[in-house]
Design an enzyme around this catalytic site. Structure first.
Site, PDB file in Angstrom:
ATOM      1  N   HIS A  26     -33.743 -18.361  -1.881  1.00 52.30           N
ATOM      2  CA  HIS A  26     -34.758 -19.325  -1.436  1.00 52.30           C
ATOM      3  C   HIS A  26     -34.175 -20.566  -0.742  1.00 52.30           C
ATOM      4  CE1 HIS A  26     -34.264 -21.595  -5.183  1.00 52.30           C
ATOM      5  NE2 HIS A  26     -34.845 -20.693  -5.917  1.00 52.30           N
ATOM      6  N   HIS A  80     -36.963 -16.329 -18.846  1.00 50.50           N
ATOM      7  CA  HIS A  80     -37.334 -17.092 -17.642  1.00 50.50           C
ATOM      8  C   HIS A  80     -38.150 -16.168 -16.737  1.00 50.50           C
ATOM      9  CE1 HIS A  80     -37.024 -19.729 -14.249  1.00 50.50           C
ATOM     10  NE2 HIS A  80     -35.918 -19.235 -13.718  1.00 50.50           N
ATOM     11  N   GLU A  82     -38.872 -16.565 -13.389  1.00 48.75           N
ATOM     12  CA  GLU A  82     -38.607 -16.489 -11.942  1.00 48.75           C
ATOM     13  C   GLU A  82     -38.302 -15.029 -11.566  1.00 48.75           C
ATOM     14  OE1 GLU A  82     -35.849 -19.430 -10.409  1.00 48.75           O
ATOM     15  OE2 GLU A  82     -36.581 -19.090  -8.369  1.00 48.75           O
ATOM     16  N   ASP A  84     -36.366 -13.353  -9.745  1.00 51.26           N
ATOM     17  CA  ASP A  84     -35.022 -12.748  -9.683  1.00 51.26           C
ATOM     18  C   ASP A  84     -34.657 -12.124 -11.030  1.00 51.26           C
ATOM     19  OD1 ASP A  84     -34.926 -15.493 -10.491  1.00 51.26           O
ATOM     20  OD2 ASP A  84     -32.761 -15.548 -10.208  1.00 51.26           O
ATOM     21  N   HIS A 146     -34.320 -24.320 -15.585  1.00 53.18           N
ATOM     22  CA  HIS A 146     -34.813 -25.262 -14.586  1.00 53.18           C
ATOM     23  C   HIS A 146     -36.322 -25.079 -14.289  1.00 53.18           C
ATOM     24  CE1 HIS A 146     -34.957 -22.456 -10.958  1.00 53.18           C
ATOM     25  NE2 HIS A 146     -34.497 -21.698 -11.925  1.00 53.18           N
ATOM     26  N   ASP A 165     -30.414 -19.075 -16.602  1.00 58.16           N
ATOM     27  CA  ASP A 165     -29.820 -19.675 -15.392  1.00 58.16           C
ATOM     28  C   ASP A 165     -28.756 -20.733 -15.694  1.00 58.16           C
ATOM     29  OD1 ASP A 165     -31.212 -18.198 -13.505  1.00 58.16           O
ATOM     30  OD2 ASP A 165     -32.811 -19.659 -13.285  1.00 58.16           O
ATOM     31  N   TYR A 193     -24.057 -23.944  -7.667  1.00 58.43           N
ATOM     32  CA  TYR A 193     -25.313 -23.527  -8.309  1.00 58.43           C
ATOM     33  C   TYR A 193     -26.016 -24.739  -8.935  1.00 58.43           C
ATOM     34  CZ  TYR A 193     -28.513 -20.677 -11.033  1.00 58.43           C
ATOM     35  OH  TYR A 193     -29.649 -20.114 -11.550  1.00 58.43           O
ATOM     36  N   HIS A 224     -26.577 -15.260 -14.155  1.00 60.62           N
ATOM     37  CA  HIS A 224     -25.943 -15.038 -12.845  1.00 60.62           C
ATOM     38  C   HIS A 224     -24.435 -15.268 -12.991  1.00 60.62           C
ATOM     39  CE1 HIS A 224     -29.794 -15.179 -10.678  1.00 60.62           C
ATOM     40  NE2 HIS A 224     -30.074 -16.304 -11.305  1.00 60.62           N
TER      41      HIS A 224
HETATM   42 FE1  FEO Z   1     -34.490 -19.470 -11.991  1.00 61.57          FE
HETATM   43 FE2  FEO Z   1     -32.163 -17.048 -11.720  1.00 61.57          FE
HETATM   44  O1  FEO Z   1     -33.876 -17.753 -11.648  1.00 61.57           O
END
Ligand code: FEO
Length: 409
Positions: A26, A80, A82, A84, A146, A165, A193, A224
């Site tokens: 993004h 989370h 999100e 991804d 986040h 994250d 990051y 990640h």
């Molecule tokens: Fe906030 Fe890795 O997604």
């Protein structure tokens, strides 16, 4: 052939996916790709913690199949929402129809908004525990680290923290652990990051760090990048400094230029700062993407931003940089605005207003030079750079203790 699952601890496996081709997350450039880490825990109950993006669901399921039939999964922990991480949840729930999703009430609402499915849920609040056999899962909500629903899962018997994250890095690699990849790359990517994803939430990060300091942890497995097992004190120390907006007494010059005048001013400022003993990083917006400049702010107390005036305003590249910075809210900066112009001259003033709006200290008036700077003007600019070097030293003395990029503890 896909990489096999990797056993982190007896009965706990990395079963995530590697996104070798990701180049833009993004708007955040990811030249090294990324991973979406998911962890399978084989106990009396079979638990999958976190998932991967939608297009990589089969890669995750294949890794799970190497260990166990996915239909045997009892719990899917969603830390989370999100996409991804949650994008593959519908596919995983098809493969594991008996599974319950373990998540926060807020995340449940998010999953319902995204996927419109009727799944079985076990909702957990911060501090709740779930016994899965020999092990216990403890859930710690981390609002705004986040997203509002962000949560960490902690397994005390294993001293294992799964913080999603937090502590992550966007890097695709065959290495799964910090010591295999190397501290320098892991720290650099963790900083990139942090700056692009977590920067606005320093207060909340500090609360998470306070919580983590109360836990016994010998492995931090984020969602990640590589898993921290050898450099935990190092990465926690970095996170504390970043969360507190501590930065060394260095300067960062960010600018764009139309006909070279703003560049000349940037160079004279650099000379003046260096005269005053301040190391300077210079980033031209024609050659550096905004997401690769933001990490420099973690290591620069002074930030100088320059623009020519175009159509009564800043160059769009500079406006984009400032829009991004305003969202990320870096604090405790000594700012300076400069530029060049033909007739209107509003660009540098608009930069100044943006710096003030972010709450930065801006002790010197803008430098704004018509058409092209002459020798005398460049000497004045250089002198302004020397003054800024002095002010930076004073600013640091009255501010927090200053540290450079972390070496591993
Ligand atoms: Fe906030 Fe890795 O997604």
């Amino acid at each position: 052939m896909e990489m096999k699952p990797v056993e982190l601890k007896k009965g706990i496996y990395w079963v995530g996916a590697i996104d070798w081709d990701l180049r833009n997350f993004h708007g955040y450039l990811t030249p090294r790709g990324s991973t979406y880490n998911a962890y399978l825990i084989v106990d009396e109950k079979i638990v999958l913690v976190d998932a991967v993006k939608q297009t990589l669901a089969e890669e995750l399921l294949n890794r799970v199949r190497d260990i166990i039939d996915p239909a045997k999964i009892d719990y899917l922990v969603v830390n989370h929402v999100e996409p991804d991480h949650s994008g593959s949840v519908p596919r995983i729930m098809e493969a594991a129809p008996g599974a319950k999703i373990v998540t926060s009430p807020r995340a449940q609402k998010g999953l319902q908004r995204y996927y419109k499915k009727e799944w079985n849920y076990l909702l957990v609040n911060s501090g709740d525990e779930l016994k899965i056999g020999a092990r216990t899962m403890k859930f710690v909500h981390m609002p705004m680290v986040h997203w509002p629903e962000s949560m960490a899962t902690y397994i005390p018997e294993e001293k294992l923290l799964l913080p999603n994250d937090a502590f992550g890095q966007h890097i695709a690699s065959v290495e799964r652990f910090d010591d295999e990849l190397g501290w320098e790359i892991a720290r650099e990517e963790a900083g990139i990051y942090y700056a692009n994803i977590v920067y606005p939430y320093g207060n909340q990060v500090n609360k998470v760090l306070d919580t983590v300091s109360q836990l016994q942890v010998d492995m931090i497995a984020p969602s990640h990048g590589v898993i921290w097992r050898s450099h935990i004190p190092g990465i926690i120390s970095c996170y504390r400094k970043w969360a507190n907006h501590e930065a060394p007494a260095k300067a960062l010059i960010i600018y764009d230029t139309m006909w070279g005048s703003t560049r000349k001013i940037a160079q004279a400022l650099q000379d003046g700062l260096e005269d005053g003993g301040v190391p300077v990083t210079v980033r031209c917006l024609q050659t550096n993407h905004i997401s690769r400049i933001v990490p420099d702010l973690l290591y620069s107390r002074a930030v100088l931003i320059g623009t020519p005036t175009l159509n009564n305003g800043m160059l769009p590249t500079v406006a984009a940089m400032l829009t991004y910075l305003k969202g990320l809210r870096p604090k405790k900066k000594l700012g300076f605005a400069f530029g060049s112009y033909g007739w209107g001259g509003q660009g540098a003033t608009q930069v100044l207003e943006a710096l003030q709006e972010m709450g930065w200290e801006v002790p010197l008036e803008i430098i704004n030079i018509q058409y092209h700077p002459n020798k005398k003007e460049l000497e004045q600019v250089r002198e302004a750079g020397r003054k800024l070097a002095l002010m930076l030293k004073l600013f640091n003395e009255k501010g927090d203790e200053v540290h450079g990029p972390e070496s591993s503890a």
